[in-house]
Design a protein around this motif. Structure first.
Motif, PDB file in Angstrom:
ATOM      1  N   TYR A  48     -15.146  28.457 -16.784  1.00 35.00           N
ATOM      2  CA  TYR A  48     -13.845  28.496 -17.467  1.00 35.00           C
ATOM      3  C   TYR A  48     -12.903  27.541 -16.742  1.00 35.00           C
ATOM      4  CZ  TYR A  48      -9.368  30.293 -19.197  1.00 35.00           C
ATOM      5  OH  TYR A  48      -8.111  30.409 -19.762  1.00 35.00           O
ATOM      6  N   THR A  49     -12.200  26.687 -17.503  1.00 34.85           N
ATOM      7  CA  THR A  49     -11.252  25.737 -16.915  1.00 34.85           C
ATOM      8  C   THR A  49      -9.845  26.329 -16.949  1.00 34.85           C
ATOM      9  OG1 THR A  49     -12.605  23.885 -17.713  1.00 34.85           O
ATOM     10  CG2 THR A  49     -10.361  23.389 -17.020  1.00 34.85           C
ATOM     11  N   VAL A  50      -9.224  26.422 -15.779  1.00 33.71           N
ATOM     12  CA  VAL A  50      -7.888  27.004 -15.662  1.00 33.71           C
ATOM     13  C   VAL A  50      -6.856  26.087 -16.321  1.00 33.71           C
ATOM     14  CG1 VAL A  50      -6.097  27.775 -14.059  1.00 33.71           C
ATOM     15  CG2 VAL A  50      -8.518  28.179 -13.523  1.00 33.71           C
ATOM     16  N   LEU A  51      -6.044  26.670 -17.176  1.00 35.65           N
ATOM     17  CA  LEU A  51      -5.001  25.919 -17.872  1.00 35.65           C
ATOM     18  C   LEU A  51      -3.711  25.915 -17.061  1.00 35.65           C
ATOM     19  CD1 LEU A  51      -5.604  27.288 -21.495  1.00 35.65           C
ATOM     20  CD2 LEU A  51      -6.561  25.225 -20.433  1.00 35.65           C
ATOM     21  N   LYS A  52      -2.799  25.044 -17.436  1.00 37.09           N
ATOM     22  CA  LYS A  52      -1.529  24.923 -16.734  1.00 37.09           C
ATOM     23  C   LYS A  52      -0.750  26.242 -16.795  1.00 37.09           C
ATOM     24  CE  LYS A  52       2.640  22.041 -16.463  1.00 37.09           C
ATOM     25  NZ  LYS A  52       3.370  20.890 -17.038  1.00 37.09           N
ATOM     26  N   GLY A  53      -0.320  26.704 -15.613  1.00 39.03           N
ATOM     27  CA  GLY A  53       0.501  27.909 -15.548  1.00 39.03           C
ATOM     28  C   GLY A  53      -0.285  29.218 -15.519  1.00 39.03           C
ATOM     29  N   GLU A  54      -1.603  29.143 -15.669  1.00 39.94           N
ATOM     30  CA  GLU A  54      -2.387  30.382 -15.686  1.00 39.94           C
ATOM     31  C   GLU A  54      -2.531  30.967 -14.277  1.00 39.94           C
ATOM     32  OE1 GLU A  54      -5.353  30.733 -19.427  1.00 39.94           O
ATOM     33  OE2 GLU A  54      -6.041  29.369 -17.843  1.00 39.94           O
ATOM     34  N   THR A  55      -2.545  32.296 -14.218  1.00 39.89           N
ATOM     35  CA  THR A  55      -2.731  33.010 -12.959  1.00 39.89           C
ATOM     36  C   THR A  55      -3.929  33.944 -13.106  1.00 39.89           C
ATOM     37  OG1 THR A  55      -1.295  34.838 -13.652  1.00 39.89           O
ATOM     38  CG2 THR A  55      -0.237  32.968 -12.537  1.00 39.89           C
ATOM     39  N   VAL A  56      -4.276  34.591 -12.011  1.00 38.46           N
ATOM     40  CA  VAL A  56      -5.379  35.553 -12.051  1.00 38.46           C
ATOM     41  C   VAL A  56      -5.068  36.650 -13.067  1.00 38.46           C
ATOM     42  CG1 VAL A  56      -6.594  37.337 -10.730  1.00 38.46           C
ATOM     43  CG2 VAL A  56      -6.134  35.111  -9.681  1.00 38.46           C
ATOM     44  N   GLU A  57      -3.845  37.123 -13.047  1.00 42.59           N
ATOM     45  CA  GLU A  57      -3.452  38.218 -13.944  1.00 42.59           C
ATOM     46  C   GLU A  57      -3.491  37.784 -15.410  1.00 42.59           C
ATOM     47  OE1 GLU A  57      -1.847  37.311 -11.239  1.00 42.59           O
ATOM     48  OE2 GLU A  57      -2.288  39.030  -9.960  1.00 42.59           O
ATOM     49  N   SER A  58      -2.978  36.581 -15.700  1.00 44.24           N
ATOM     50  CA  SER A  58      -2.945  36.141 -17.097  1.00 44.24           C
ATOM     51  C   SER A  58      -4.353  35.891 -17.638  1.00 44.24           C
ATOM     52  CB  SER A  58      -2.086  34.880 -17.231  1.00 44.24           C
ATOM     53  OG  SER A  58      -2.678  33.780 -16.554  1.00 44.24           O
ATOM     54  N   ILE A  59      -5.234  35.366 -16.808  1.00 42.65           N
ATOM     55  CA  ILE A  59      -6.619  35.137 -17.242  1.00 42.65           C
ATOM     56  C   ILE A  59      -7.319  36.466 -17.493  1.00 42.65           C
ATOM     57  CG2 ILE A  59      -8.885  34.262 -16.511  1.00 42.65           C
ATOM     58  CD1 ILE A  59      -7.419  32.008 -15.074  1.00 42.65           C
ATOM     59  N   CYS A  60      -7.049  37.450 -16.629  1.00 43.96           N
ATOM     60  CA  CYS A  60      -7.664  38.773 -16.796  1.00 43.96           C
ATOM     61  C   CYS A  60      -7.199  39.431 -18.088  1.00 43.96           C
ATOM     62  CB  CYS A  60      -7.349  39.668 -15.592  1.00 43.96           C
ATOM     63  SG  CYS A  60      -8.208  39.173 -14.092  1.00 43.96           S
ATOM     64  N   ARG A  61      -5.918  39.284 -18.402  1.00 43.77           N
ATOM     65  CA  ARG A  61      -5.400  39.847 -19.670  1.00 43.77           C
ATOM     66  C   ARG A  61      -6.033  39.133 -20.859  1.00 43.77           C
ATOM     67  NH1 ARG A  61      -0.399  39.798 -16.905  1.00 43.77           N
ATOM     68  NH2 ARG A  61       0.173  37.852 -17.948  1.00 43.77           N
ATOM     69  N   LYS A  62      -6.158  37.829 -20.747  1.00 44.99           N
ATOM     70  CA  LYS A  62      -6.709  37.021 -21.834  1.00 44.99           C
ATOM     71  C   LYS A  62      -8.170  37.372 -22.116  1.00 44.99           C
ATOM     72  CE  LYS A  62      -7.357  32.075 -22.975  1.00 44.99           C
ATOM     73  NZ  LYS A  62      -7.112  30.701 -22.465  1.00 44.99           N
ATOM     74  N   LEU A  63      -8.925  37.609 -21.037  1.00 40.29           N
ATOM     75  CA  LEU A  63     -10.363  37.882 -21.178  1.00 40.29           C
ATOM     76  C   LEU A  63     -10.683  39.373 -21.144  1.00 40.29           C
ATOM     77  CD1 LEU A  63     -11.723  35.074 -18.799  1.00 40.29           C
ATOM     78  CD2 LEU A  63     -11.484  34.978 -21.275  1.00 40.29           C
ATOM     79  N   THR A  64      -9.640  40.210 -21.025  1.00 42.36           N
ATOM     80  CA  THR A  64      -9.796  41.680 -20.937  1.00 42.36           C
ATOM     81  C   THR A  64     -10.801  42.064 -19.852  1.00 42.36           C
ATOM     82  OG1 THR A  64     -11.482  41.720 -22.684  1.00 42.36           O
ATOM     83  CG2 THR A  64      -9.190  42.002 -23.362  1.00 42.36           C
ATOM     84  N   ILE A  65     -10.570  41.543 -18.659  1.00 39.35           N
ATOM     85  CA  ILE A  65     -11.365  41.927 -17.495  1.00 39.35           C
ATOM     86  C   ILE A  65     -10.401  42.326 -16.380  1.00 39.35           C
ATOM     87  CG2 ILE A  65     -13.326  40.441 -18.033  1.00 39.35           C
ATOM     88  CD1 ILE A  65     -12.273  38.400 -16.040  1.00 39.35           C
ATOM     89  N   THR A  66     -10.921  42.951 -15.325  1.00 38.73           N
ATOM     90  CA  THR A  66     -10.081  43.374 -14.213  1.00 38.73           C
ATOM     91  C   THR A  66      -9.985  42.257 -13.175  1.00 38.73           C
ATOM     92  OG1 THR A  66     -11.926  44.290 -12.940  1.00 38.73           O
ATOM     93  CG2 THR A  66     -10.844  45.755 -14.538  1.00 38.73           C
ATOM     94  N   PRO A  67      -8.870  42.212 -12.418  1.00 39.46           N
ATOM     95  CA  PRO A  67      -8.773  41.225 -11.336  1.00 39.46           C
ATOM     96  C   PRO A  67      -9.913  41.361 -10.329  1.00 39.46           C
ATOM     97  CG  PRO A  67      -6.617  42.184 -11.786  1.00 39.46           C
ATOM     98  CD  PRO A  67      -7.609  42.970 -12.586  1.00 39.46           C
TER      99      PRO A  67
END
Length: 496
Positions: free
Chosen positions: A28-47
């Motif tokens: 997965y390529t990290v987009l501008k401004g994304e954080t661990v928390e935002s990626i987890c919400r987006k993919l519905t996974i836990t940190p």
């Protein structure tokens, strides 16, 4: 688009979809401004899941960074249920019952206490508790009849970074390149590509840059006790640093050794090979393909017997050299080799030098025999070209250049090194020289014996020489002193 092309495209897309479903993890390529928390919400996974897959993102993410994430399209096979417990990824997840202890677990599942502690962090600091969920590795012979074909996976996903090679990744996880390829069959015969997700052992990686440790590759015949003695470290410390040693010491394993345990005089070679290294080697050996050679040991012609013996030495050297080059390849070095038959002829060697380019060659192995080496050294005169002279112990100093590498040290150098060692370490031992009866070797024997007799506290060096081809046993008995340590010095040119 015609119907045929349309069907081909549909088939191609369907193949991609099926393939992606079989991948448990994807990049997965990290987009501008994304954080661990935002990626987890987006993919519905836990940190926790994301950090477990990517331990290096604890310090934060950067735009464009590649990370590993679970594949939503992945469709795993259903877990096998075993008497209320369940099996997943090669482990039985077992709920500890009241009054259950290590003895009962071993009797029921055939697994030792140390193995349970290896795979269950909580058991390393505490005891078994009723209701606790523990992992039990499934292996051949485990006492679980309900499992017909247990999984043996003990891996985790790994995202290949820029400039990483099979060798560098294998070294980080203490395994060989062959073991890495067995975990990833698709890697065999291919070049490792960036952003590929591969399987690696489910163990902690050895840090890339750590001045406190070195990596040692286990050789054939080495044991845990031997390694502990060699590196002056306890067996328990070795296992703590290298948990895989609990399952035994295996040839080819890469293990961590603390540098602080190495003595000041310990000399250990630690390979430091730059990425994308390419070597071009030329090998010049007298295979004598222009002549008919008989390997009949009973042949009457002495020249033919001598030629056969020489060819045996050449082929032995050639096979050894190829094994060495193969070992270099396994460390991630690209090697190309050109082999030339010199026919042990100056005219043939001259033709080889004239008809081939050597300005882009890193090293020439050969030719054999002093005059041939001299001819090549004086004929090329390329400063960057290493010329490796094999099998000759004769003096090369008359024509040798800075790039000349002499494989076999001279007899004089070896003798001086042995004498230096004796002078440094002699503390009153009884010295016994064993020499041959060759006249040409007599001056060297006399010189060495005279040097030994000058050492402090030496009464007289005993010298044993053969009579009619052998040294009598009684002479050995007379020369040996029972109440002293006896040192034997062998001075001979006779291989026997």
């Amino acid at each position: 688009m015609n119907r045929l092309n349309f069907l081909v495209v549909l088939f191609f897309l369907a193949t991609i979809a099926v393939f992606s479903q079989n991948k448990k993890h994807i990049p997965y390529t990290v987009l501008k401004g994304e954080t661990v928390e935002s990626i987890c919400r987006k993919l519905t996974i836990t940190p926790y899941t994301l950090l477990q897959l990517n331990p290096d993102i604890k310090e934060g993410l950067t735009e464009g960074q590649l990370i590993i994430v679970p594949n939503k399209e992945y469709k795993p096979e259903l877990d096998t249920q075993v008497e209320g417990d369940y099996v997943k990824d090669g482990f039985l997840y077992h709920k500890v019952l009241p009054k259950e202890n290590y003895y009962r677990l071993r009797k029921q599942f055939g697994v030792a206490k140390r193995i349970l502690r290896k795979h269950n962090l909580a058991l390393r600091t505490g005891n078994l508790k009723a209701g606790q969920i523990i992992k039990i590795p499934i292996k051949a012979g485990a006492k679980m009849a309900a499992i017909a074909t247990p999984e043996t996976k003990d891996t985790k996903p790994y995202l290949v970074r820029p400039k990483e090679t099979k060798y560098s990744i294998a070294t980080r996880y203490g395994i060989t390149v062959e073991k890495l390829e067995s975990l990833n069959p698709d890697l065999k015969g291919t070049v490792l590509k960036m952003a590929t997700i591969i399987n690696v052992p489910n163990t902690e990686a050895i840090p890339d840059a750590n001045d406190d440790f070195m990596t040692h590759q286990v050789e054939k015949g080495e044991t845990l006790f031997g390694l502990s003695q060699q590196f002056k470290i306890s067996q328990e410390e070795l296992i703590t640093l290298n948990p895989d040693l609990e399952d035994g010491v295996k040839e080819g394993m890469l293990i961590r050794i603390p540098k602080t345990t190495l003595g000041a005089n310990t000399s250990i070679f630690v390979p430091n090979i730059p990425e994308n290294t390419h070597l071009k080697i030329a090998m010049m050996l007298p295979f004598m393909s222009n002549k008919s050679i008989s390997f009949d040991s009973n042949a009457e012609d002495k020249k033919k017997r001598k030629a056969a013996k020489r060819l045996n030495r050449v082929t032995d050297f050639y096979l050894g050299a190829m094994i060495a080059l193969d070992s270099i390849k396994k460390q991630g070095v690209s090697v190309s080799v050109n082999v030339f038959d010199t026919e042990n002829s100056i005219a043939t060697i001259s033709s080889i030098l004239k008809n081939n380019r050597f300005d882009d060659v890193d090293a020439i192995v050969g030719p054999m025999f002093l005059n041939n080496v001299k001819f090549v050294s004086q004929g090329l005169r390329i400063d960057s070209l290493a010329i490796i002279s094999p099998a000759s112990s004769k003096d090369h100093s008359v024509f040798a250049s800075k790039s000349m590498v002499k494989e076999v040290p001279s007899d004089e150098l070896l003798a001086n090194k042995v004498l230096d060692y004796i002078k440094r370490n002699y503390t009153g031992q009884h010295l016994i020289v064993i020499a041959d009866d060759e006249k040409e070797n007599a001056p060297r024997v006399n010189r060495i014996v005279a040097t030994l007799n000058t050492l402090d506290s030496v009464q007289k060096v005993a010298v044993l020489k053969p009579e009619k081809g052998y040294i009598k046993l009684d002479l050995f008995k007379e020369a040996i002193q029972e109440k002293k340590e006896n040192w034997f010095i062998l001075i001979t040119k006779d291989d026997v």
